[in-house]
Design an enzyme around this catalytic site. Structure first.
Site, PDB file in Angstrom:
ATOM      1  N   PHE A  65       0.861  -1.187   0.000  1.00 36.54           N
ATOM      2  CA  PHE A  65       0.000   0.000   0.000  1.00 36.54           C
ATOM      3  C   PHE A  65       0.893   1.232   0.000  1.00 36.54           C
ATOM      4  CE2 PHE A  65      -2.243   3.603   1.681  1.00 36.54           C
ATOM      5  CZ  PHE A  65      -3.402   3.580   0.929  1.00 36.54           C
ATOM      6  N   LYS A 111       2.428  11.244   7.200  1.00 39.96           N
ATOM      7  CA  LYS A 111       1.689  10.970   8.434  1.00 39.96           C
ATOM      8  C   LYS A 111       2.262  11.662   9.671  1.00 39.96           C
ATOM      9  CE  LYS A 111      -1.000   7.187   6.752  1.00 39.96           C
ATOM     10  NZ  LYS A 111      -0.700   6.058   5.892  1.00 39.96           N
ATOM     11  N   ASP A 126       9.359   3.241   1.979  1.00 43.91           N
ATOM     12  CA  ASP A 126       8.136   3.969   2.322  1.00 43.91           C
ATOM     13  C   ASP A 126       7.907   3.799   3.820  1.00 43.91           C
ATOM     14  OD1 ASP A 126       5.610   4.890   2.850  1.00 43.91           O
ATOM     15  OD2 ASP A 126       4.654   3.976   1.098  1.00 43.91           O
TER      16      ASP A 126
HETATM   17  C1  LIG Z   1      -0.879   6.120   4.412  1.00 47.06           C
HETATM   18  C2  LIG Z   1       0.184   5.575   3.567  1.00 47.06           C
HETATM   19  C3  LIG Z   1       0.471   6.144   2.309  1.00 47.06           C
HETATM   20  C4  LIG Z   1      -0.364   7.240   1.699  1.00 47.06           C
HETATM   21  O1  LIG Z   1      -0.425   8.396   2.450  1.00 47.06           O
HETATM   22  P1  LIG Z   1      -1.595   9.467   2.161  1.00 47.06           P
HETATM   23  O2  LIG Z   1      -1.242  10.631   3.036  1.00 47.06           O
HETATM   24  O3  LIG Z   1      -2.881   8.804   2.560  1.00 47.06           O
HETATM   25  O4  LIG Z   1      -1.554   9.779   0.724  1.00 47.06           O
HETATM   26  C5  LIG Z   1       1.543   5.631   1.594  1.00 47.06           C
HETATM   27  N1  LIG Z   1       2.289   4.615   2.074  1.00 47.06           N
HETATM   28  C6  LIG Z   1       2.030   4.041   3.273  1.00 47.06           C
HETATM   29  C7  LIG Z   1       2.905   2.932   3.759  1.00 47.06           C
HETATM   30  C8  LIG Z   1       0.964   4.486   4.056  1.00 47.06           C
HETATM   31  O5  LIG Z   1       0.685   3.897   5.220  1.00 47.06           O
END
Ligand SMILES: *Cc1c(COP(=O)(O)O)cnc(C)c1O
Length: 426
Positions: free
Chosen positions: A146, A274, A233
């Protein structure tokens, strides 16, 4: 109609249903206030927040220092655009690059934008530095990833709901099994057009799927050997969530100076979002060293809001709080306690198969099929008992409280969770 006119949760939900797009399926909790580990609904019921806005609120709801930094900046100047400089951005960039030990930072707003940014930098690096023929670059990604919701990102998702009928899809991605470094080695050997590997150190949305300890160091080693960029990520796993500043730090406690640690798998591109703002404001960023970041020149990438003074002030304070309040250490210690307690519980449980995770990013796997409603029903019962959590991927429930939680509160939460699970035991 004014916000004060909303008198009940039911009314608020009805408004959203009638006037909002139905792109989410929330638990029926309508929150109006948050403080630290707690949130309150419209009826004034108090809950422990065990989602933390998908780990954006690591520093706790409405942290006074973060809110203070935000309001102070908001009263001064909020947005200049990058057509001009502002007096906060450079200070933030210096602070954050020293904090994470990279040469440069590129600021964006949402997580998905930061992932897009990393993909663009990676491709450009591949053409201009590695010498891959234009438009031939491939990026390796992993099954059940994701990384966000943009057209390019959903192109390499294997979540049918996220993908179906959103095509045509962006090419240039090779998807292989997660936690399988042999597959990665093979694909890197066979394909000379690979520019980078994009990986979550723990797959949060997939259900806190935690790979073997050796996986991320292997990804790093294979990237190095094959001259491809290692892109981590850490939008969900980063910023103390897993008991270290970054999940790629492994099990060290270096508070942002991981280069001294043997266990640190230093990414070539570090993607944050985040909790970079403590949930106060959308702030994301990509960090890299000059050899990589220098491929981006004026006019080639940007965002109207990226690097705005409010975002910069908020992010600096949010990172400072993580360090001052030793949130990584707290997440590590309390995470161990949490898993130990739940492991004891599941020895005699018919309803929970497994608890997994690292630091305070954990999940339980419910003993039922993926399309059953059991996990959802448990979350509704948890809500009744004063704790908010959300199922992910059907039969998995993620538990990720704000990292400011203390031991007493955590023990209270563990007893709520055990009590609730008992209602479902056969
Ligand atoms: C939440 C998340 C995203 C996307 O972030 P948004 O601010 O919702 O666009 C990308 N990668 C990971 C691992 C995430 O948990």
């Amino acid at each position: 109609m004014r916000v004060e006119d909303v008198k009940s949760s039911q009314q608020a939900i009805a408004l959203e249903n009638k006037h909002g797009a139905h792109n989410y399926h929330p638990l029926p909790a309508v929150l109006k206030k948050g403080e630290g580990v707690f949130v309150w609904d419209v009826e004034d019921k108090k809950y422990y927040d065990f989602l933390s806005a998908y780990s954006a609120v690591n520093q706790g709801h409405c942290h006074p220092r973060i809110v203070g930094a935000m309001t102070k900046q908001a009263e001064t100047i909020t947005l200049t655009s990058r057509a001009f400089h502002n007096n906060v951005l450079g200070v933030f960039e210096k602070y954050a690059t020293e904090y994470f030990n990279f040469d440069k930072l590129l600021p964006m707003n949402t997580g998905a934008e930061a992932v897009e940014t990393a993909i663009k930098i990676c491709r450009k690096w591949a053409y201009e530095k590695k010498g891959i023929a234009e438009t031939e670059a491939q990026i390796v990604v992993f099954e059940n990833n994701f990384h966000g919701r943009t057209t390019t990102i959903i192109s390499f998702s294997n979540d049918e709901g996220a993908r179906k009928n959103f095509g045509p899809y962006t090419p240039g991605f090779i998807k292989i099994a997660y936690d399988d470094s042999e597959s990665l080695e093979k694909v890197l050997k066979e394909n000379k057009n690979i520019a980078g590997v994009l990986v979550e150190p723990i797959q949060g949305e997939a259900g806190v799927y935690t790979p073997q300890d050796s996986f991320i160091p292997e990804v790093k080693r294979l990237c190095n050997e094959n001259e491809v960029l290692f892109m981590a990520d850490e939008i969900q796993t980063g910023i103390a969530r897993t008991g270290a500043l970054l999940a790629v730090c492994g099990k060290c406690d270096c508070q942002g100076h991981c280069e001294r640690q043997e266990t640190y798998s230093r990414p070539d591109l570090l993607i944050l979002g985040k909790a970079l703002s403590g949930g106060a404001y959308p702030v994301s960023a990509v960090l890299a060293d000059d050899t990589v970041m220098e491929v981006i020149q004026p006019g080639q990438h940007g965002s109207t809001f990226g690097g705005n003074p409010v975002a910069a002030a908020v992010a600096m304070e949010a990172l400072e709080v993580v360090r001052d309040e030793k949130l990584a250490q707290n997440a590590r210690e309390l995470g161990e306690l949490f898993r130990a307690e739940l492991n004891t519980y599941i020895e005699n449980s018919t309803i929970v198969n497994l608890v997994r995770g690292r630091g305070l990013l954990n999940a339980i796997v419910i003993n039922d099929s993926e399309d059953s409603s059991t996990a959802w029903d448990i979350c509704v019962a948890l809500k009744e008992n004063g704790l908010l959590a959300k199922p992910t991927h059907g039969n998995i429930i993620r538990f990720a409280p704000p990292l400011v939680i203390n031991k007493e509160e955590l023990m209270d939460c563990i007893s709520i969770i055990k009590k609730t699970l008992k209602e479902f035991e056969k």
